[in-house]
Scaffold this active site. Structure first.
Site, PDB file in Angstrom:
ATOM      1  N   LYS A  39       0.854  -1.192   0.000  1.00 11.27           N
ATOM      2  CA  LYS A  39       0.000   0.000   0.000  1.00 11.27           C
ATOM      3  C   LYS A  39       0.888   1.239   0.000  1.00 11.27           C
ATOM      4  CE  LYS A  39      -2.423   1.672   3.697  1.00 11.27           C
ATOM      5  NZ  LYS A  39      -2.442   3.144   3.767  1.00 11.27           N
ATOM      6  N   ASP A  66      -3.458   4.277  -1.801  1.00 12.19           N
ATOM      7  CA  ASP A  66      -4.385   4.779  -0.766  1.00 12.19           C
ATOM      8  C   ASP A  66      -4.428   6.298  -0.853  1.00 12.19           C
ATOM      9  OD1 ASP A  66      -6.099   4.889   1.344  1.00 12.19           O
ATOM     10  OD2 ASP A  66      -4.630   4.339   2.872  1.00 12.19           O
ATOM     11  N   LYS A  68      -7.276   8.211  -1.165  1.00 12.70           N
ATOM     12  CA  LYS A  68      -8.500   8.765  -0.548  1.00 12.70           C
ATOM     13  C   LYS A  68      -8.985   9.999  -1.290  1.00 12.70           C
ATOM     14  CE  LYS A  68      -7.865   6.882   4.104  1.00 12.70           C
ATOM     15  NZ  LYS A  68      -6.490   6.333   4.062  1.00 12.70           N
ATOM     16  N   HIS A  70     -11.344  12.712  -3.214  1.00  6.33           N
ATOM     17  CA  HIS A  70     -12.678  13.308  -3.038  1.00  6.33           C
ATOM     18  C   HIS A  70     -12.674  14.661  -3.731  1.00  6.33           C
ATOM     19  CE1 HIS A  70     -16.513  14.298  -1.549  1.00  6.33           C
ATOM     20  NE2 HIS A  70     -16.126  15.129  -0.598  1.00  6.33           N
ATOM     21  N   GLY A  73     -17.199  15.027  -9.411  1.00  2.00           N
ATOM     22  CA  GLY A  73     -17.183  13.735 -10.115  1.00  2.00           C
ATOM     23  C   GLY A  73     -16.212  13.674 -11.282  1.00  2.00           C
ATOM     24  N   GLY A 211       0.974  -2.115   8.733  1.00  2.00           N
ATOM     25  CA  GLY A 211       2.118  -1.226   8.558  1.00  2.00           C
ATOM     26  C   GLY A 211       3.183  -1.466   9.600  1.00  2.00           C
ATOM     27  N   ARG A 212       3.087  -0.722  10.717  1.00  2.00           N
ATOM     28  CA  ARG A 212       4.172  -0.712  11.704  1.00  2.00           C
ATOM     29  C   ARG A 212       4.610  -2.082  12.238  1.00  2.00           C
ATOM     30  NH1 ARG A 212       1.287   4.171  14.608  1.00  2.00           N
ATOM     31  NH2 ARG A 212      -0.417   3.026  13.630  1.00  2.00           N
TER      32      ARG A 212
HETATM   33  O1  C5P Z   1       0.958   0.939  11.043  1.00  2.00           O
HETATM   34  P1  C5P Z   1      -0.437   0.444  10.930  1.00  2.00           P
HETATM   35  O2  C5P Z   1      -0.556  -1.061  10.808  1.00  2.00           O
HETATM   36  O3  C5P Z   1      -1.375   1.001  11.979  1.00  2.00           O
HETATM   37  O4  C5P Z   1      -0.903   1.026   9.515  1.00  2.00           O
HETATM   38  C1  C5P Z   1      -2.207   0.962   9.058  1.00  2.00           C
HETATM   39  C2  C5P Z   1      -2.324   1.619   7.716  1.00  2.00           C
HETATM   40  O5  C5P Z   1      -3.709   1.670   7.377  1.00  2.00           O
HETATM   41  C3  C5P Z   1      -1.830   3.055   7.661  1.00  2.00           C
HETATM   42  O6  C5P Z   1      -1.299   3.261   6.358  1.00  2.00           O
HETATM   43  C4  C5P Z   1      -3.074   3.878   7.858  1.00  2.00           C
HETATM   44  O7  C5P Z   1      -3.044   5.120   7.217  1.00  2.00           O
HETATM   45  C5  C5P Z   1      -4.121   3.004   7.196  1.00  2.00           C
HETATM   46  N1  C5P Z   1      -5.460   3.226   7.671  1.00  2.00           N
HETATM   47  C6  C5P Z   1      -5.835   3.098   9.004  1.00  2.00           C
HETATM   48  N2  C5P Z   1      -7.126   3.320   9.368  1.00  2.00           N
HETATM   49  C7  C5P Z   1      -8.029   3.676   8.455  1.00  2.00           C
HETATM   50  C8  C5P Z   1      -7.661   3.806   7.119  1.00  2.00           C
HETATM   51  C9  C5P Z   1      -6.351   3.574   6.758  1.00  2.00           C
HETATM   52  O8  C5P Z   1      -5.041   2.750   9.846  1.00  2.00           O
HETATM   53  N3  C5P Z   1      -9.275   3.858   8.823  1.00  2.00           N
END
Ligand code: C5P
Length: 236
Positions: A39, A66, A68, A70, A73, A211-212
């Site tokens: 991602k 990702d 997002k 907005h 249209g 992610g982390r």
């Molecule tokens: O590091 P972590 O596992 O928390 O990362 C989650 C990823 O998902 C990040 O890139 C974050 O921006 C994304 N995300 C999120 N919650 C949302 C939408 C996207 O944590 N509602």
């Protein structure tokens, strides 16, 4: 029922939340053939990361852009057309009817799939009311999921806790993609509503965004492999 057609390995999407293309490429090299789906979000996209979409696609990897989106249209349609040309597999838009309609038009018959973000998981009922909405989070998530389905959106991004309710609304026509995943024992960071990979899959998620827990691990590849194993076990 857990749909079996997605390869277990493709269900883990590693969020490349890193400050530079060099850092992202180093992580991709460390993860090697273990990870098939990445991602790219605001941080990397705005640090020159968009060309990585094509580079990764050329190596047979899938990329979730990702972004997002907005806007009006027509602007969303043109933006999504450009993202489709980059070779992304998923792109996110906010779940407003005009935006979703524009995105579905822009995706056309390309391989790109549109994911709608129903309500950001950092929002509670008070935040929605402060922004002028009459509905609370659960009502708005439900209404937007229904609109997304009617408009031909391909999937939804939601917290793992919403997956069960969303599955009942949209059936198996739409992909459910969930962040907020933490392997047992991992630090939760700023995520408030978390689930383990196995529980999220059992709850009905198709794809897990992590992610982390992977990026900050001493051995990222070992963590990715462990998540894959947990996903495979949950699918049965
Ligand atoms: O590091 P972590 O596992 O928390 O990362 C989650 C990823 O998902 C990040 O890139 C974050 O921006 C994304 N995300 C999120 N919650 C949302 C939408 C996207 O944590 N509602």
């Amino acid at each position: 029922m857990i749909p079996a057609e997605i390869a277990p390995k493709d269900r883990l999407i590693v969020a490349l939340d890193l400050p530079s293309v060099d850092a992202a490429e180093a992580m991709i090299a460390r993860l090697g053939d273990s990870v098939t789906f990445y991602k790219i979000g605001y941080q990397l996209a705005y640090a020159g990361g968009l060309p990585l979409i094509g580079k990764l696609a050329d190596k047979g990897k899938k990329v979730f852009a990702d972004l997002k989106m907005h806007d009006i249209g027509n602007t969303v349609t043109r933006g999504v057309e450009s993202v489709a040309r980059l070779g992304a597999t998923f792109v996110t838009v906010h779940a407003y009817p005009q935006t979703m309609k524009g995105a579905v038009e822009g995706r056309g018959s390309s391989n790109l799939k549109i994911l709608a973000v129903t309500v950001l998981t950092s929002y509670n009922d008070d935040d929605l009311h402060a922004a002028g909405f009459r509905l609370g989070v659960s009502e708005l998530v439900e209404a937007r999921a229904q609109q997304a389905q009617v408009l031909g959106v391909d999937g939804l991004v939601s917290s793992p806790e919403e997956v069960g309710a969303l599955r009942k609304i949209v059936g198996h026509q739409m992909s459910l993609v969930t962040p907020g995943i933490r392997p047992a024992g991992a630090a939760r960071g700023d995520q408030k509503r978390i689930m383990t990979p196995g529980r999220a899959i059992t709850a009905g998620a198709d794809y897990l965004v992590v992610g982390r827990p992977v990026l900050e691990a001493t051995d990222p590849r070992a963590i990715a492999d462990a998540i894959h194993a947990e996903i495979a076990q949950a699918i049965g």
